[in-house]
Write an enzyme that holds these catalytic residues in place. Structure first.
Site, PDB file in Angstrom:
ATOM      1  N   ASP A  84      37.437  -2.606 -44.895  1.00 53.16           N
ATOM      2  CA  ASP A  84      38.568  -3.488 -44.627  1.00 53.16           C
ATOM      3  C   ASP A  84      39.800  -2.743 -45.116  1.00 53.16           C
ATOM      4  O   ASP A  84      40.026  -2.613 -46.318  1.00 53.16           O
ATOM      5  CB  ASP A  84      38.407  -4.810 -45.365  1.00 53.16           C
ATOM      6  CG  ASP A  84      39.569  -5.766 -45.144  1.00 53.16           C
ATOM      7  OD1 ASP A  84      40.583  -5.366 -44.524  1.00 53.16           O
ATOM      8  OD2 ASP A  84      39.475  -6.913 -45.600  1.00 53.16           O
ATOM      9  N   SER A 160      53.942   0.704 -30.411  1.00 51.72           N
ATOM     10  CA  SER A 160      54.013  -0.018 -29.142  1.00 51.72           C
ATOM     11  C   SER A 160      55.462  -0.157 -28.710  1.00 51.72           C
ATOM     12  O   SER A 160      56.351  -0.325 -29.546  1.00 51.72           O
ATOM     13  CB  SER A 160      53.406  -1.407 -29.308  1.00 51.72           C
ATOM     14  OG  SER A 160      53.686  -2.216 -28.191  1.00 51.72           O
ATOM     15  N   TYR A 173      54.387  -9.471 -34.230  1.00 58.60           N
ATOM     16  CA  TYR A 173      53.808  -8.214 -33.740  1.00 58.60           C
ATOM     17  C   TYR A 173      54.912  -7.194 -33.472  1.00 58.60           C
ATOM     18  O   TYR A 173      54.822  -6.035 -33.888  1.00 58.60           O
ATOM     19  CB  TYR A 173      52.997  -8.474 -32.466  1.00 58.60           C
ATOM     20  CG  TYR A 173      52.374  -7.235 -31.887  1.00 58.60           C
ATOM     21  CD1 TYR A 173      51.180  -6.725 -32.402  1.00 58.60           C
ATOM     22  CD2 TYR A 173      52.961  -6.566 -30.823  1.00 58.60           C
ATOM     23  CE1 TYR A 173      50.600  -5.583 -31.875  1.00 58.60           C
ATOM     24  CE2 TYR A 173      52.391  -5.425 -30.289  1.00 58.60           C
ATOM     25  CZ  TYR A 173      51.210  -4.940 -30.809  1.00 58.60           C
ATOM     26  OH  TYR A 173      50.635  -3.809 -30.290  1.00 58.60           O
ATOM     27  N   LYS A 177      55.543  -3.435 -35.209  1.00 59.77           N
ATOM     28  CA  LYS A 177      55.583  -2.177 -34.457  1.00 59.77           C
ATOM     29  C   LYS A 177      56.905  -1.452 -34.674  1.00 59.77           C
ATOM     30  O   LYS A 177      56.955  -0.224 -34.705  1.00 59.77           O
ATOM     31  CB  LYS A 177      55.291  -2.419 -32.979  1.00 59.77           C
ATOM     32  CG  LYS A 177      53.854  -2.859 -32.738  1.00 59.77           C
ATOM     33  CD  LYS A 177      52.874  -1.894 -33.391  1.00 59.77           C
ATOM     34  CE  LYS A 177      51.451  -2.348 -33.336  1.00 59.77           C
ATOM     35  NZ  LYS A 177      50.515  -1.368 -33.933  1.00 59.77           N
TER      36      LYS A 177
END
Length: 184
Positions: A84, A160, A173, A177
């Site tokens: 993890d 991204s 998100y 990024k």
């Protein structure tokens, strides 16, 4: 013919032409996070195909073991690592016990789509924990290993275009990024 008006002169013959550098990674060790599926599998397979010994890290033991088996079946070197990456102490300990990695591909990531006004603190923390915090501290652990042996390495962060354009249900998100771009 080379002196005829309107025509180009014939080129001089060359002894050598430029060559594209080989993408061979024999003798290199690579760590790929999020290597149990998707892009992580493709990256690990490409690195192994180029000759690197690849460690596949993910929380899903079964997935990384299957990918490692598939890479080995095709003649590559692969080692599954159930990990993890959000557990900084565990990451630090796991990587300290291994030979240094020449290449790190920080691929692990997640998204919990929600409109900006609906994002909970738990979702915000979970997405930042994997997409930014883990990438930072995995990189740090890999660099520490390289420093011990005085060797350079390469860190590749998966980024991204969403870090630039945004999305109405992807605010967290997108923020992560953009943060990875800044880290890089």
């Amino acid at each position: 013919m080379s002196n005829t008006p309107g025509l180009r002169p014939e080129p001089e013959p060359r002894d050598t032409l430029p060559r594209t550098p080989s993408f061979r990674l024999e003798g290199k060790r690579a760590l790929v996070t999020g290597a149990g599926r998707g892009i992580g599998v493709a990256v690990a397979a490409a690195l192994a195909d180029a000759g690197a010994a690849v460690t596949l890290a993910a929380r899903s033991r079964h997935e990384v073991e299957n990918v490692a088996d598939a890479i080995r079946a095709q003649g590559g070197a692969a080692d599954p690592l159930t990990l993890d990456i959000c557990d900084v102490a565990r990451v630090t300990a796991a990587l300290a016990d291994r030979a240094p990695y020449d290449i790190l591909v920080n691929n692990a990531g997640t998204n919990r789509p929600a409109f900006f006004t609906d994002v909970s603190p738990e979702d915000f923390d979970a997405v930042f924990a994997i997409n930014v915090r883990a990438a930072f501290f995995v990189s740090q652990a890999v660099v520490e290993g390289l420093k011990k042996v005085g060797r350079p390495g390469s860190i590749i962060h998966m980024w991204s275009q969403m870090g630039h354009v945004g999305g109405e249900r992807r605010t967290v998100y997108c923020a992560t990024k953009h943060a990875i771009e800044g880290l890089t």
